[in-house]
Design an enzyme around this catalytic site. Structure first.
Site, PDB file in Angstrom:
ATOM      1  N   SER A  40      -9.570   1.702   3.634  1.00  0.00           N
ATOM      2  CA  SER A  40      -8.786   2.520   2.723  1.00  0.00           C
ATOM      3  C   SER A  40      -7.844   1.702   1.829  1.00  0.00           C
ATOM      4  O   SER A  40      -7.411   2.201   0.797  1.00  0.00           O
ATOM      5  CB  SER A  40      -7.973   3.528   3.527  1.00  0.00           C
ATOM      6  OG  SER A  40      -7.039   2.862   4.353  1.00  0.00           O
ATOM      7  N   LYS A  51       0.851  -1.197   0.000  1.00  0.00           N
ATOM      8  CA  LYS A  51       0.000   0.000   0.000  1.00  0.00           C
ATOM      9  C   LYS A  51       0.883   1.242   0.000  1.00  0.00           C
ATOM     10  O   LYS A  51       1.984   1.212   0.567  1.00  0.00           O
ATOM     11  CB  LYS A  51      -0.878  -0.064   1.262  1.00  0.00           C
ATOM     12  CG  LYS A  51      -1.894   1.054   1.419  1.00  0.00           C
ATOM     13  CD  LYS A  51      -2.729   0.804   2.680  1.00  0.00           C
ATOM     14  CE  LYS A  51      -3.716   1.912   2.962  1.00  0.00           C
ATOM     15  NZ  LYS A  51      -4.522   1.642   4.174  1.00  0.00           N
ATOM     16  N   SER A  59      -9.398  -0.860   7.707  1.00  0.00           N
ATOM     17  CA  SER A  59      -8.934  -0.678   6.324  1.00  0.00           C
ATOM     18  C   SER A  59      -8.385  -1.908   5.630  1.00  0.00           C
ATOM     19  O   SER A  59      -8.137  -1.866   4.433  1.00  0.00           O
ATOM     20  CB  SER A  59      -7.877   0.411   6.267  1.00  0.00           C
ATOM     21  OG  SER A  59      -8.518   1.640   6.197  1.00  0.00           O
TER      22      SER A  59
HETATM   23  N1  GLN Z   1     -12.433   3.746   7.317  1.00  0.00           N
HETATM   24  C1  GLN Z   1     -11.754   4.050   8.538  1.00  0.00           C
HETATM   25  C2  GLN Z   1     -11.312   5.495   8.553  1.00  0.00           C
HETATM   26  O1  GLN Z   1     -11.599   6.162   7.643  1.00  0.00           O
HETATM   27  C3  GLN Z   1     -10.603   3.142   8.721  1.00  0.00           C
HETATM   28  C4  GLN Z   1      -9.398   3.583   8.006  1.00  0.00           C
HETATM   29  C5  GLN Z   1      -8.218   2.713   8.285  1.00  0.00           C
HETATM   30  O2  GLN Z   1      -8.325   1.658   8.893  1.00  0.00           O
HETATM   31  N2  GLN Z   1      -7.063   3.203   7.860  1.00  0.00           N
HETATM   32  O3  GLN Z   1     -10.715   5.944   9.477  1.00  0.00           O
END
Ligand code: GLN
Length: 472
Positions: free
Chosen positions: A149, A74, A173
Site C-alpha cells: 500500500s 505515508k 506494504s
Molecule cells: N497488501 C497487503 C494488504 O492489503 C498488505 C498491506 C500492508 O502491509 N499494509 O493487507
C-alpha cells in the site's frame, strides 16, 4: 541527485550545497513528477524554512544526525497540525493534534519532512489503486502500478523526490512496492519501532517501515527511530544496537530458500529464473544455500487475511462520523448517522474487509476462523523460526510477479496473491528486507526478500550491504 546521506553530509560540510538548495532540488523533482501522483500534499514552504534553520545549526556545529536528510511520510502518520487522511474520505480534513513518535524522533535529529505520500486507503491494498486520490503510477512505466500500500512512498524515493520515505508494513506494504520500484524496503521486527501515532490497520502486524536507495541511510533512520517509547506499551524494551554497517567481507553465510515458494502457481517465470540466478551467485561466493521444506506456505495468506480483517474491523470502528471526520448529510437518527457516514465515507476495499472481519469475529464463526487462524499463526511462527535457528536468513522472491498494469486486477483474490511471499514475515513478526536484484523481460525491477530471526536487523543490513555490492 544524491543517493546517500554520507555524500550529502560531505557536501554540506564543505559548503558545496546547503539544506535549502537540497530541498529546492527535491521540490523540483516533486513538481516534475507530479503526474505520478505519489505525493498528496507537499510541505514546500515549511520544508524550506526548516532547511534554513538547519543550515544555521550546521554552521554552528549543532545539527542532529539526520541533518541533510529529506523525508516523505505515508499518509498514515500523525504529524501535528497537518492533515491526515489515510488516502480515504472518512477522515475529512482532520488535522493531527500530536506527532507520531517516529515523526518526533526524525525531527529531533533534524530530518526535513517534505510531504505526505499517497497510499491505498488505510494501507489496505497491493497496488495503490485503492486511494481516494487516485492511483499512483510507477516512475519506470507510468502504465504500471508501483505496488502498495505504500506506493507513493516508494515512488517518492524511486524518482528522487526525497532521500528516504517512511511507510507502514502490515503484510508487505513496504517490501512489495520496494520490489516493484527497484529500491530497498525494510520491515523490522514487530515491536522494534513505536507505532504511537501510526493509524492502526491490524495492530498485531503493523510495523513502521523504511524505503531508500542504499543501506546506510536506511540504517541511520532505523537507529534514530527504533526503541522503547512510553506512549506505546507494545514496543520492545530491547536496546537498539548500532545499525551502521560492518563489512561482511569474508563472512560465510548459511542461507535457506523455501522449496514451496518456487513451486507456487502464481510465480512468473522471469521471477523464478532470476531467483535461481541469485542462488547460484551466492553459492559461487562460497555461501551455503540450501532448499528447505515449509509445508505451511499455503496457509500463510489465509491466516494473514483472516486475522487482519478481524483486527481491521475492530480498529476501524472508531470512524463513526461523531467526533471527527466525515459525517453524512442524510442522517435521520443516530443509527443512520453511523451507517450512512461509514457507507459513504469508506472505499470499497475497506468496507469489504470490515464486513469480512465482522463475519470472522461473529459468535457463530469465531472459533472456526479467528481462533483457528491464531493457532495456525503460532505454528507458522514456530516453523519459520525453526528454519532460522539453523540458517542465518531465508531467501524468497519478494513478489511472485513484477509490477502489473494499472486497472488490470479487478479480482480481490488475485490482488491478495501479490502478498504471497511477504506475509510470512508479517505473520511470524520477523524482520525482512527487499533488495533490488535485476529486471524482468518487460524491464521492470525484481526484488529479493531476505528474512531474519527476531531482532537480527543488524545482521540483515550487513548481509544486504554485502549482497548489493556483489559483482553480479
Ligand atoms: N497488501 C497487503 C494488504 O492489503 C498488505 C498491506 C500492508 O502491509 N499494509 O493487507
Amino acid at each position: 541527485m544524491y543517493t546517500s546521506l554520507d555524500l550529502i553530509r560531505k557536501d554540506l560540510l564543505n559548503g558545496s550545497i546547503s539544506c535549502k538548495q537540497l530541498v529546492e532540488d527535491y521540490l523540483d523533482n516533486i513538481y516534475k513528477y507530479q503526474y505520478l501522483n505519489a505525493i498528496t500534499e507537499v510541505y514546500a514552504e515549511e520544508a524550506v524554512a526548516r532547511a534554513r534553520s538547519i543550515d544555521a545549526r550546521l554552521n554552528q556545529n549543532k545539527a542532529g544526525k539526520l541533518a541533510g536528510m529529506v523525508i516523505t511520510i505515508k499518509d498514515v502518520f500523525c504529524y501535528k497540525d497537518h492533515v491526515l487522511q489515510c488516502s480515504g474520505e472518512i477522515l475529512g480534513d482532520f488535522e493531527s493534534q500530536f506527532n507520531a513518535t517516529v515523526i518526533d524522533r526524525l525531527i529531533a535529529e533534524d530530518a526535513i519532512i517534505i510531504g505526505r505520500t499517497n497510499c491505498d486507503e488505510f494501507a489496505m491494498g497491493s497496488s495503490n489503486e485503492n486511494s481516494a486520490f487516485g492511483p499512483v503510477k510507477n516512475g519506470l512505466d507510468s502504465d504500471r502500478v508501483p505496488g502498495g500500500s505504500s506506493g507513493g512512498a516508494a515512488v517518492s524515493v524511486q524518482m528522487n523526490m526525497c532521500l528516504v520515505a517512511l511507510g507502514s508494513d502490515t503484510g508487505g506494504s513496504v517490501r512489495q512496492p520496494a520490489a516493484f520500484c527497484g529500491i530497498l524496503g525494510l520491515k523490522p521486527t514487530y515491536s522494534r519501532i513505536s507505532r504511537h501515532g501510526l493509524v492502526a490497520y491490524a495492530s498485531s502486524f503493523d510495523c513502521v517501515g523504511i524505503f531508500s536507495k542504499e543501506i546506510d541511510s536506511l540504517s541511520t533512520v532505523l537507529e534514530a527511530i527504533a526503541g522503547t517509547d512510553d506512549f506505546d506499551s507494545t514496543v520492545s524494551k530491547r536496546e537498539v544496537p548500532a545499525y551502521t554497517i560492518k563489512s561482511a567481507n569474508g563472512v560465510k553465510y548459511k542461507l535457506a530458500y523455501i522449496k514451496e515458494t518456487l513451486e507456487s502457481e502464481g510465480i512468473s517465470s522471469d521471477v523464478k529464473t532470476n531467483f535461481k540466478t541469485q542462488i547460484e551467485i551466492l553459492k559461487k561466493e562460497g555461501h551455503i544455500v540450501e532448499e528447505v521444506d515449509f509445508p505451511f506456505l499455503e496457509y500463510v495468506l489465509p491466516t494473514y487475511y483472516i486475522l487482519t480483517w478481524a483486527e481491521a474491523s475492530s480498529n476501524l470502528s472508531r470512524y463513526d462520523g461523531v467526533r471527527y471526520g466525515y459525517r453524512s448529510k442524510m442522517t435521520t437518527d443516530v443509527h443512520s448517522l453511523y451507517k450512512k457516514s461509514r457507507t459513504e465515507g469508506f472505499g470499497e476495499e475497506v468496507k469489504r474487509r470490515i464486513m469480512l472481519g465482522t463475519f470472522v469475529l461473529s459468535a457463530n464463526y469465531y472459533d472456526a476462523y479467528y481462533t483457528k487462524a491464531q493457532k495456525v499463526r503460532s505454528l507458522i511462527r514456530k516453523e519459520t523460526k525453526r528454519i532460522l535457528n539453523k540458517y542465518d536468513f531465508i531467501l524468497t522472491p519478494t513478489t511472485p510477479s513484477t509490477a502489473f498494469k494499472i486497472g488490470n486486477t479487478s479480482d480481490p483474490l488475485e490482488m491478495y496473491l501479490a502478498d504471497l511471499y511477504t506475509v510470512q514475515a508479517s505473520v511470524a513478526g520477523l524482520p525482512a528486507i527487499s533488495l533490488p536484484c535485476g529486471y524482468c523481460s518487460k524491464n521492470m525491477p525484481i526484488g529479493l526478500q531476505v528474512m531474519a530471526n527476531d531482532f537480527k536487523e543488524a545482521n540483515l543490513l550487513e548481509f544486504s550491504s554485502y549482497f548489493l555490492n556483489l559483482d553480479k
